[in-house]
Scaffold this motif. Structure first.
Motif, PDB file in Angstrom:
ATOM      1  N   THR A 145       0.656  -1.233   0.091  1.00 57.36           N
ATOM      2  CA  THR A 145       0.056  -0.037   0.000  1.00 57.36           C
ATOM      3  C   THR A 145       0.918   1.247  -0.033  1.00 57.36           C
ATOM      4  O   THR A 145       0.232   2.400  -0.367  1.00 57.36           O
ATOM      5  CB  THR A 145      -0.808  -0.171   1.235  1.00 57.36           C
ATOM      6  OG1 THR A 145      -0.292   0.044   2.436  1.00 57.36           O
ATOM      7  CG2 THR A 145      -1.705  -1.126   1.322  1.00 57.36           C
ATOM      8  N   TRP A 215      -3.029  -1.467  -5.545  1.00 58.21           N
ATOM      9  CA  TRP A 215      -3.600  -0.974  -4.358  1.00 58.21           C
ATOM     10  C   TRP A 215      -3.949   0.355  -4.986  1.00 58.21           C
ATOM     11  O   TRP A 215      -3.345   1.110  -5.656  1.00 58.21           O
ATOM     12  CB  TRP A 215      -2.371  -0.716  -3.278  1.00 58.21           C
ATOM     13  CG  TRP A 215      -2.960   0.496  -2.249  1.00 58.21           C
ATOM     14  CD1 TRP A 215      -2.642   1.631  -2.145  1.00 58.21           C
ATOM     15  CD2 TRP A 215      -3.909   0.326  -1.157  1.00 58.21           C
ATOM     16  NE1 TRP A 215      -3.249   2.332  -0.972  1.00 58.21           N
ATOM     17  CE2 TRP A 215      -4.073   1.461  -0.514  1.00 58.21           C
ATOM     18  CE3 TRP A 215      -4.612  -0.927  -0.917  1.00 58.21           C
ATOM     19  CZ2 TRP A 215      -4.794   1.562   0.573  1.00 58.21           C
ATOM     20  CZ3 TRP A 215      -5.658  -0.719  -0.037  1.00 58.21           C
ATOM     21  CH2 TRP A 215      -5.510   0.425   0.701  1.00 58.21           C
ATOM     22  N   MET A 222      -7.254  -3.478  -2.830  1.00 59.32           N
ATOM     23  CA  MET A 222      -6.391  -3.969  -4.151  1.00 59.32           C
ATOM     24  C   MET A 222      -7.235  -4.100  -5.448  1.00 59.32           C
ATOM     25  O   MET A 222      -8.243  -4.901  -5.342  1.00 59.32           O
ATOM     26  CB  MET A 222      -5.710  -5.098  -3.768  1.00 59.32           C
ATOM     27  CG  MET A 222      -4.660  -5.039  -2.612  1.00 59.32           C
ATOM     28  SD  MET A 222      -3.379  -4.276  -2.991  1.00 59.32           S
ATOM     29  CE  MET A 222      -2.290  -5.242  -4.262  1.00 59.32           C
TER      30      MET A 222
END
Length: 268
Positions: A145, A215, A222
């Protein structure tokens, strides 16, 4: 009095110096029969804009099917001590999912009832051991992320079907959150940078499906950003050659005594 120029070279204008240097170089190369000039590579095909078909067709405003493209769900009952996802129990995460979907796992007629039965073979310490019959695969940890903290990529077998479930979890406010969910007949799983790649066999010989999740901060999940059908270049057998440049391998959970941790991101 003007300053004396004696003892210092006369300054030649830059343009004139460049012209003289070019002439000298041309004369030196003349004896070789090749001045080194540019040569035409042929005509370049003209670029064409895409041709839009059926311009009068009313554009769709909503999808025909709800396939759950955005996955963002808190996993109830699984602790994340200190907010460190490495300390979360991956087997407990799978057990929580099984408990939340009894229609898929509970009872002899459930499609994945054998997965539920074989969860009893998983270690009490949360370490999946496929060799002992546990359907939970080893978790891998990598920042997907971009927040500097690792996510957990986890897989488990869907039995008796020959399918594999792939999940990605992150931590939000000390809670375990599932941000990707996919299951298929999987031939390989890879982590490339901050992307999850799943390869699956195709019914067409010599081809495979390659799906890619990335992400998306706006959705907090996702998202499936690429879905391709590609040649395998190995006569229909899955190729082990990666389609992206190799990147540092994600860290994995500790291996059982006597075995060495895998340096690959593949779930196989």
């Amino acid at each position: 009095m003007l300053p004396s120029r004696r003892g210092r070279p006369a300054r030649v204008p830059a343009a004139l110096a460049l012209l003289l240097a070019t002439a000298a170089a041309t004369g030196a190369l003349a004896g070789c029969g090749d001045t080194g000039g540019l040569r035409a590579a042929g005509a370049t095909p003209a670029a064409r804009n895409p041709a839009r078909l059926w311009p009068g067709l009313t554009p769709a405003s909503s999808p025909a099917y709800d396939i759950g493209e955005v996955e963002h769900a808190v996993v109830e009952g699984v602790a994340v001590p200190g907010g460190d996802i490495r300390r979360a129990d991956p087997v407990a995460a799978v057990r929580a999912e099984i408990a939340a979907h009894p229609g898929d796992y509970a009872g002899a007629k459930a499609p994945y009832h054998e997965t539920s039965v074989r969860m009893a073979d998983c270690g009490a310490d949360g370490a999946g051991d496929e060799a002992s019959g546990c359907p939970v695969l080893r978790p891998y940890y990598r920042d997907l992320t971009g927040d500097g903290r690792p996510e957990m990529t986890l897989g488990f077998r869907l039995l008796p079907e020959k399918l594999t479930a792939v999940r990605v979890y992150t931590v939000e406010k000390d809670r375990l959150v599932r941000i990707m969910s996919y299951e298929d007949a999987v031939s390989a799983v890879e982590l490339a940078g901050r992307t999850v790649i799943v390869r699956s066999p195709s019914e067409v010989a010599g081809y495979e499906y390659r799906l890619q999740w990335t992400w998306d901060a706006d959705q907090g999940a996702m998202l499936l950003t690429s879905d391709e059908m590609l040649r395998t270049d190995d006569g229909g057998q899955h190729t082990k050659r990666p389609s992206v440049p190799p990147s540092p391998a994600p860290s994995a959970a500790s291996s059982p005594p006597g075995s060495s941790p895998s340096s690959s991101a593949s779930a196989r």
